[in-house]
Design an enzyme around this catalytic site. Sequence first.
Site, PDB file in Angstrom:
ATOM      1  N   GLY A 115      23.772  46.379 -13.571  1.00 57.60           N
ATOM      2  CA  GLY A 115      24.296  47.493 -13.899  1.00 57.60           C
ATOM      3  C   GLY A 115      23.055  48.307 -14.781  1.00 57.60           C
ATOM      4  O   GLY A 115      22.390  49.473 -14.913  1.00 57.60           O
ATOM      5  N   GLU A 118      20.022  48.262 -13.593  1.00 60.62           N
ATOM      6  CA  GLU A 118      21.176  50.199 -11.870  1.00 60.62           C
ATOM      7  C   GLU A 118      20.283  51.641 -12.900  1.00 60.62           C
ATOM      8  O   GLU A 118      19.991  52.236 -11.831  1.00 60.62           O
ATOM      9  CB  GLU A 118      22.073  49.185 -11.701  1.00 60.62           C
ATOM     10  N   GLU A 138      23.119  38.997 -11.528  1.00 56.66           N
ATOM     11  CA  GLU A 138      24.739  39.204 -10.522  1.00 56.66           C
ATOM     12  C   GLU A 138      25.081  37.739 -10.395  1.00 56.66           C
ATOM     13  O   GLU A 138      26.081  37.681 -10.488  1.00 56.66           O
ATOM     14  CB  GLU A 138      25.210  40.279  -9.600  1.00 56.66           C
TER      15      GLU A 138
END
Length: 264
Positions: A115, A118, A138
Site C-alpha cells: 500500500g 500504491e 502482497e
Amino acid sequence: MLGTDTLLVTDDAGVLVVTINRPKALNALNQAVIAGLQHVLDEAAEAARAGRVRALVLTGAGEKAFVAGADIAAMADMSVGTAREFARSGHAVGDALASLPIPTIAAVNGFALGGGCELALACDFIYAAENAKFGQPEVKLGVIPGFGGTQRLARRVGLARAIELCLTGDTIDATEATRIGLANRVLPAAELLPATIATARKIAEMGPVAVAEAKRVLYAGAGLPLSQANALEVEAFAGLFDTADQKEGMAAFLGKRKPEFKGQ
Ligand code: CAA
C-alpha cells in the site's frame, strides 16, 4: 488545516506537506490513517479550489519508511466484505490524490511497499531517497495489491515490469526504481524533502489553472485512444484562452516581467 495523531500536516507557504506518522509500525496504513488521509485530501481540494494551497507533498515520518504497506495486523482477520471496503477506502484516497487540481509529489524516504508503493504511485510523481525501497510484496502474504498497485504500477512502468514486481514480490532500490520510471529522481536522504518542496514550489508559481488542466488532461487522456486524447488537449488548450492567467502570462512575457497569476 488540521492533522490527526497519525498524520502531520504543515502548510509551507502554500505547499501542503502531509506526513504519515506511525514510525513504530513503519507508517503502515490502518483504517485510521486512511480515514485521516481522506479527510486531509478533501480539505486540500477545497483549499486548492480557493487558491490557498498550490501543491501537496506526501512523505513518511522517521528515517526508515515512507509506508511499509497496509497494516498486516489490521488485515489478518478481515472478511471478504471488510477487505472489499478496505480496498475501496484505499482506492478512494488514491483517486482523491489524482483528482486534486494541484500537483502531488511523493517524497519516498525509505520503504514504500504494498500500500505504500500504491500510495506513492497515486501521487503525480515520486522523488526517492537513496535508501528508498519499492515493491509489491502482497503475494508473500497470500493476497494481491489492493490499493491500485496492479493498475497504476502497470501504467507507470509497463505491464511486463509490473507483472514481474507483483508476481515475485521483489523489492527494488531507488536507482532501479528510477531506471524503470517508477521514481523520477534519487536524492541523498537529507536533501529529499527540501528538493521535493522546491519542485512543488516551482510548480506552484506556474499558472494554477494551466497546471490543473495539464494534470487533468494527462490523466484523462492516458486511458483513451490517441485521437480522443488529442481532442481533449485541443479543447483544454483553447479553454485556457478564456482565463485571466493566460492574458497575464503572455502579457508578462511580452512585457519582460514576472507574471502575477490569480488562478482565474
Ligand atoms: N503492517 C503492520 N506492521 C508493520 C508493517 C505492516 N505492513 N510493516 C512493518 N510493520 C511493523 C513490524 O511488525 C514491526 O513492529 P514491532 O516492532 O511491533 O514488531 C515494526 O513495524 C518494524 O518492522 P520490522 O521489525 O519488520 O523492521 P525490519 O527492518 O526488520 O523490516 C520490512 C522492514 C522489510 C519493511 C518489514 O517490516 C516488512 O516486510 N513489512 C511488511 C511489508 C509488506 O508486506 N507490505 C505489504 C502489506 S499488504 C498491502 O499493502 C496490501 C495492499 O496493497 C492494500
